[in-house]
Design an enzyme around this catalytic site. Structure first.
Site, PDB file in Angstrom:
ATOM      1  N   ASP A  13       1.989   2.548  -1.129  1.00  0.00           N
ATOM      2  CA  ASP A  13       2.887   1.970   0.018  1.00  0.00           C
ATOM      3  C   ASP A  13       1.749   1.271   0.712  1.00  0.00           C
ATOM      4  O   ASP A  13       1.979   1.658   2.110  1.00  0.00           O
ATOM      5  CB  ASP A  13       3.368   3.197   0.370  1.00  0.00           C
ATOM      6  CG  ASP A  13       4.442   3.962  -0.334  1.00  0.00           C
ATOM      7  OD1 ASP A  13       4.603   3.431  -1.355  1.00  0.00           O
ATOM      8  OD2 ASP A  13       5.062   4.841   0.199  1.00  0.00           O
ATOM      9  N   ASP A  51       7.440   1.681  -1.178  1.00  0.00           N
ATOM     10  CA  ASP A  51       8.701   2.020  -0.444  1.00  0.00           C
ATOM     11  C   ASP A  51       9.776   1.046  -0.317  1.00  0.00           C
ATOM     12  O   ASP A  51       9.375   0.048   0.038  1.00  0.00           O
ATOM     13  CB  ASP A  51       8.160   2.837   0.861  1.00  0.00           C
ATOM     14  CG  ASP A  51       8.872   3.987   1.272  1.00  0.00           C
ATOM     15  OD1 ASP A  51       9.096   4.889   0.291  1.00  0.00           O
ATOM     16  OD2 ASP A  51       8.909   4.194   2.451  1.00  0.00           O
ATOM     17  N   HIS A  53      13.505   0.887   0.628  1.00  0.00           N
ATOM     18  CA  HIS A  53      14.818   1.622   1.115  1.00  0.00           C
ATOM     19  C   HIS A  53      15.834   0.268   1.356  1.00  0.00           C
ATOM     20  O   HIS A  53      15.906  -0.381   1.972  1.00  0.00           O
ATOM     21  CB  HIS A  53      14.671   2.508   2.304  1.00  0.00           C
ATOM     22  CG  HIS A  53      13.558   3.372   2.256  1.00  0.00           C
ATOM     23  ND1 HIS A  53      13.570   4.237   1.091  1.00  0.00           N
ATOM     24  CD2 HIS A  53      12.347   3.614   3.040  1.00  0.00           C
ATOM     25  CE1 HIS A  53      12.671   5.118   1.260  1.00  0.00           C
ATOM     26  NE2 HIS A  53      11.819   4.815   2.470  1.00  0.00           N
ATOM     27  N   HIS A  57      19.816   3.692   4.416  1.00  0.00           N
ATOM     28  CA  HIS A  57      19.095   4.740   3.841  1.00  0.00           C
ATOM     29  C   HIS A  57      19.046   6.230   4.358  1.00  0.00           C
ATOM     30  O   HIS A  57      18.986   6.205   5.832  1.00  0.00           O
ATOM     31  CB  HIS A  57      17.641   4.559   3.361  1.00  0.00           C
ATOM     32  CG  HIS A  57      16.839   5.470   2.436  1.00  0.00           C
ATOM     33  ND1 HIS A  57      16.063   6.523   2.724  1.00  0.00           N
ATOM     34  CD2 HIS A  57      17.276   5.438   1.234  1.00  0.00           C
ATOM     35  CE1 HIS A  57      15.508   6.959   1.672  1.00  0.00           C
ATOM     36  NE2 HIS A  57      16.270   6.588   0.645  1.00  0.00           N
ATOM     37  N   HIS A  86      11.978   1.721   8.211  1.00  0.00           N
ATOM     38  CA  HIS A  86      10.984   0.965   7.498  1.00  0.00           C
ATOM     39  C   HIS A  86      11.140   0.694   6.109  1.00  0.00           C
ATOM     40  O   HIS A  86      12.038   1.077   5.403  1.00  0.00           O
ATOM     41  CB  HIS A  86       9.656   2.196   7.528  1.00  0.00           C
ATOM     42  CG  HIS A  86      10.107   3.512   6.582  1.00  0.00           C
ATOM     43  ND1 HIS A  86      10.980   4.431   7.099  1.00  0.00           N
ATOM     44  CD2 HIS A  86       9.754   3.631   5.396  1.00  0.00           C
ATOM     45  CE1 HIS A  86      11.147   5.353   6.128  1.00  0.00           C
ATOM     46  NE2 HIS A  86      10.403   4.796   4.997  1.00  0.00           N
ATOM     47  N   LYS A 111      10.311   2.505  -5.068  1.00  0.00           N
ATOM     48  CA  LYS A 111      10.990   3.896  -4.831  1.00  0.00           C
ATOM     49  C   LYS A 111      11.952   4.084  -3.590  1.00  0.00           C
ATOM     50  O   LYS A 111      11.432   3.233  -2.724  1.00  0.00           O
ATOM     51  CB  LYS A 111       9.845   4.825  -5.013  1.00  0.00           C
ATOM     52  CG  LYS A 111       8.801   4.894  -3.932  1.00  0.00           C
ATOM     53  CD  LYS A 111       7.684   5.766  -4.155  1.00  0.00           C
ATOM     54  CE  LYS A 111       6.753   5.650  -3.014  1.00  0.00           C
ATOM     55  NZ  LYS A 111       7.075   5.887  -1.696  1.00  0.00           N
ATOM     56  N   CYS A 156       3.266  10.215   1.159  1.00  0.00           N
ATOM     57  CA  CYS A 156       3.646   9.779  -0.398  1.00  0.00           C
ATOM     58  C   CYS A 156       2.361   9.909  -1.262  1.00  0.00           C
ATOM     59  O   CYS A 156       2.621  10.268  -2.557  1.00  0.00           O
ATOM     60  CB  CYS A 156       3.976   8.370  -0.163  1.00  0.00           C
ATOM     61  SG  CYS A 156       5.811   8.123   0.554  1.00  0.00           S
TER      62      CYS A 156
END
Ligand code: VGL
Ligand code: ZN
Length: 208
Positions: A13, A51, A53, A57, A86, A111, A156
């Protein structure tokens, strides 16, 4: 440590939103970029995570009326910290940090794409059931040792390290190539959990 064909550098990330000025800035997050670029030169296998989303989310505080960022709620799969928005899919903030070398990676894994489930871990989503497929991809490439770096140490990176251990990999975290968010002692707690699980800590100067 001298990386060989069974070793993977897993870069967690390193995205615009986790740098100072981003949606969920990690203090001093930009400091990981130079050591990570140098490390990548030493590994044959490199994987990057993002990351990633959807705007609706479940981990975003704005999607929970009356709740504020950094509060914790209990969801179907357990406790969830609510974050500022984010890494929305396709946004500038979800992009890799400028200056991060992305050319050497053989694998990019995204993810946190399910609107109802967060995923700190690059291996297993927060429902602890849905797999990203990363463990299988690494095993098929002959990887047995996973060396982690990136952001954030206490979320993470830690969850990915613990799940890599659970999946049977030998796991190292590069201490000078990670930075944490550190709310409520989460950084010390994450290191303690990783140590207890057999995750080892190394400096990037010890990898050559
Ligand atoms: C992360 C909080 C929310 C991370 C991602 O990359 O550590 N932390 N989403
Ligand atoms: Zn996230």
């Amino acid at each position: 440590m001298t990386p060989g064909g069974a070793d993977l550098l897993l870069v967690i990330d390193v995205q615009v939103d986790f740098l100072p000025g981003g949606g969920l800035p990690v203090p001093d997050g930009g400091a990981v970029i130079a050591p990570i670029n140098a490390l990548q030169q030493r590994f044959r296998h490199v994987a990057l995570t993002q990351d990633w989303h959807p705007a609706g989310h479940i981990s975003f505080a704005e999607n929970h009326p009356g709740r504020a960022p950094f509060e914790s709620v209990v969801l179907a799969y357990g406790a969830q910290v609510l974050w500022p928005r984010h890494c929305v899919q396709g946004s500038t903030g979800a992009g890799f940090a400028p200056g991060l070398d992305t050319d050497r990676a053989g694998l990019v894994i995204r993810k946190g794409m399910d609107p109802r489930i967060d995923s700190y871990s690059a291996f297993l989503e927060a429902d602890r059931t849905t797999r990203t497929g990363l463990a299988g991809a690494l095993t098929e490439r002959g990887v047995t040792r996973v060396v982690l770096c990136g952001l954030a140490t206490d979320f993470c990176v830690a969850w990915s390290a613990l799940d890599a251990r659970d999946a049977g990999f030998d796991v190292w975290v590069v201490a000078d190539a990670v930075r944490g968010i550190d709310g409520d002692g989460s950084l010390a707690q994450a290191w303690a959990r990783m140590e207890a699980a057999g995750v080892r800590r190394i400096g990037s100067d010890a990898i050559a």
